[in-house]
Design a protein around this motif. Structure first.
Motif, PDB file in Angstrom:
ATOM      1  N   UNK A 195      55.190  55.852  67.186  1.00  0.00           N
ATOM      2  CA  UNK A 195      54.234  56.559  66.168  1.00  0.00           C
ATOM      3  C   UNK A 195      54.617  57.866  66.209  1.00  0.00           C
ATOM      4  N   UNK A 196      55.128  57.839  65.490  1.00  0.00           N
ATOM      5  CA  UNK A 196      55.558  59.649  65.181  1.00  0.00           C
ATOM      6  C   UNK A 196      54.598  60.631  64.589  1.00  0.00           C
ATOM      7  N   UNK A 197      54.304  61.656  64.819  1.00  0.00           N
ATOM      8  CA  UNK A 197      53.388  62.959  63.941  1.00  0.00           C
ATOM      9  C   UNK A 197      54.807  64.018  63.983  1.00  0.00           C
ATOM     10  N   UNK A 198      54.418  64.470  62.504  1.00  0.00           N
ATOM     11  CA  UNK A 198      55.784  65.600  62.324  1.00  0.00           C
ATOM     12  C   UNK A 198      55.266  66.701  62.876  1.00  0.00           C
ATOM     13  N   UNK A 245      47.789  61.786  72.746  1.00  0.00           N
ATOM     14  CA  UNK A 245      47.665  60.936  71.082  1.00  0.00           C
ATOM     15  C   UNK A 245      46.821  60.216  70.818  1.00  0.00           C
ATOM     16  N   UNK A 246      46.359  60.299  69.783  1.00  0.00           N
ATOM     17  CA  UNK A 246      44.875  60.106  69.365  1.00  0.00           C
ATOM     18  C   UNK A 246      44.940  57.672  69.862  1.00  0.00           C
ATOM     19  N   UNK A 272      48.012  59.885  65.454  1.00  0.00           N
ATOM     20  CA  UNK A 272      49.146  60.290  65.819  1.00  0.00           C
ATOM     21  C   UNK A 272      48.789  61.749  66.542  1.00  0.00           C
ATOM     22  N   UNK A 273      47.777  61.974  65.505  1.00  0.00           N
ATOM     23  CA  UNK A 273      47.105  63.836  65.315  1.00  0.00           C
ATOM     24  C   UNK A 273      45.453  63.438  66.306  1.00  0.00           C
ATOM     25  N   UNK A 325      34.082  66.650  70.575  1.00  0.00           N
ATOM     26  CA  UNK A 325      33.239  67.630  69.651  1.00  0.00           C
ATOM     27  C   UNK A 325      34.027  66.992  68.197  1.00  0.00           C
ATOM     28  N   UNK A 326      33.666  65.459  67.481  1.00  0.00           N
ATOM     29  CA  UNK A 326      33.397  65.284  66.525  1.00  0.00           C
ATOM     30  C   UNK A 326      35.186  63.905  66.957  1.00  0.00           C
ATOM     31  N   UNK A 327      35.545  63.233  67.347  1.00  0.00           N
ATOM     32  CA  UNK A 327      36.692  62.502  68.135  1.00  0.00           C
ATOM     33  C   UNK A 327      37.019  61.621  67.127  1.00  0.00           C
ATOM     34  N   UNK A 328      37.940  61.459  66.038  1.00  0.00           N
ATOM     35  CA  UNK A 328      38.461  60.675  65.561  1.00  0.00           C
ATOM     36  C   UNK A 328      39.890  59.991  65.745  1.00  0.00           C
TER      37      UNK A 328
END
Length: 224
Positions: free
Chosen positions: A14-17, A66-67, A124-125, A221-224
């Motif tokens: 898993x990666x994020x740009x 990482x989430x 990933x965010x 606060x409002x974690x996803x």
């Protein structure tokens, strides 16, 4: 204890740009890489009869957290048959941190040819704000079977909140993350301390594994 080093087959990384900090500067990519897998036989910490275990290490070697991460591993025999499937979910993987977890299952260790690993789902965010103005008090860690629960209370620097998520990060003596517990709080009057119980399963481990040592508690606060 009988250990066997295994071929590591990684089916997902898993990666994020790129993501951005609160001041608008770009952060390093968040990653979740399978870096090691192993099978072994040993009794559980709370037992005396040998059982089979799968041990997995996942690393985030970047400066970005990482989430939520859901991972799946399949233990295969030489003819490709899936002997057992193990899953693990962690709600948060901090920057520059290795997650280690164990899965106990019934399989013949000497018949294992390979372990295949995949990222099933990944945030990933971290699309939320970790609150800095938080005071955590009266915490305690308790265990029952493979479930760990971190309890306590916290205060935040706001009067009201619609949704706050408490994440307890559990570490072993080697500094590896061994899992997370979560508790979600809705529509809070935060003028008074808020009690929490951040718990999760998946913490059963074999005898001889590195003991758990410490935990941190963070609030989003409002974690996803």
């Amino acid at each position: 204890m009988h250990r066997r080093a295994m071929l590591l087959a990684t089916g997902g990384v898993a990666t994020v740009a790129g993501c951005f900090s609160t001041d608008g500067t770009e952060q390093a990519d968040a990653t979740a890489d399978f870096v090691d897998s192993n099978v072994l036989t040993a009794p559980p910490r709370d037992g005396s009869t040998d059982t089979s275990w799968l041990r997995i290490d996942i690393e985030n070697d970047t400066s970005a957290p990482h989430g939520r991460l859901e991972a799946e591993s399949r233990v295969r025999s030489e003819d490709g048959t899936t002997m057992v499937t193990g899953e693990h979910v962690t709600s948060y993987l901090p920057a520059n941190t290795t997650l280690r977890y164990f899965v106990d299952a019934e399989f013949e260790v000497d018949a294992v040819d390979a372990v295949e690993n995949d990222v099933v789902e990944a945030n990933t965010r971290v699309e939320s704000t970790q609150l800095d103005d938080v005071t955590v008090r009266n915490t305690d860690l308790s265990a029952g079977g493979d479930v760990l629960n971190v309890t306590g209370e916290f205060s935040v620097g706001v009067d009201e909140a619609e949704r706050l998520v408490v994440v307890a990060l559990i570490y072993d003596e080697a500094g590896r993350l061994r899992g997370t517990g979560t508790d979600i709080k809705y529509t809070l009057d935060t003028t008074e301390p808020v009690e929490f119980g951040a718990n999760s399963d998946g913490f059963r481990a074999p005898a001889g594994s590195t003991p758990l040592e410490s935990y941190d508690v963070v609030v989003f606060d409002g974690y996803t």
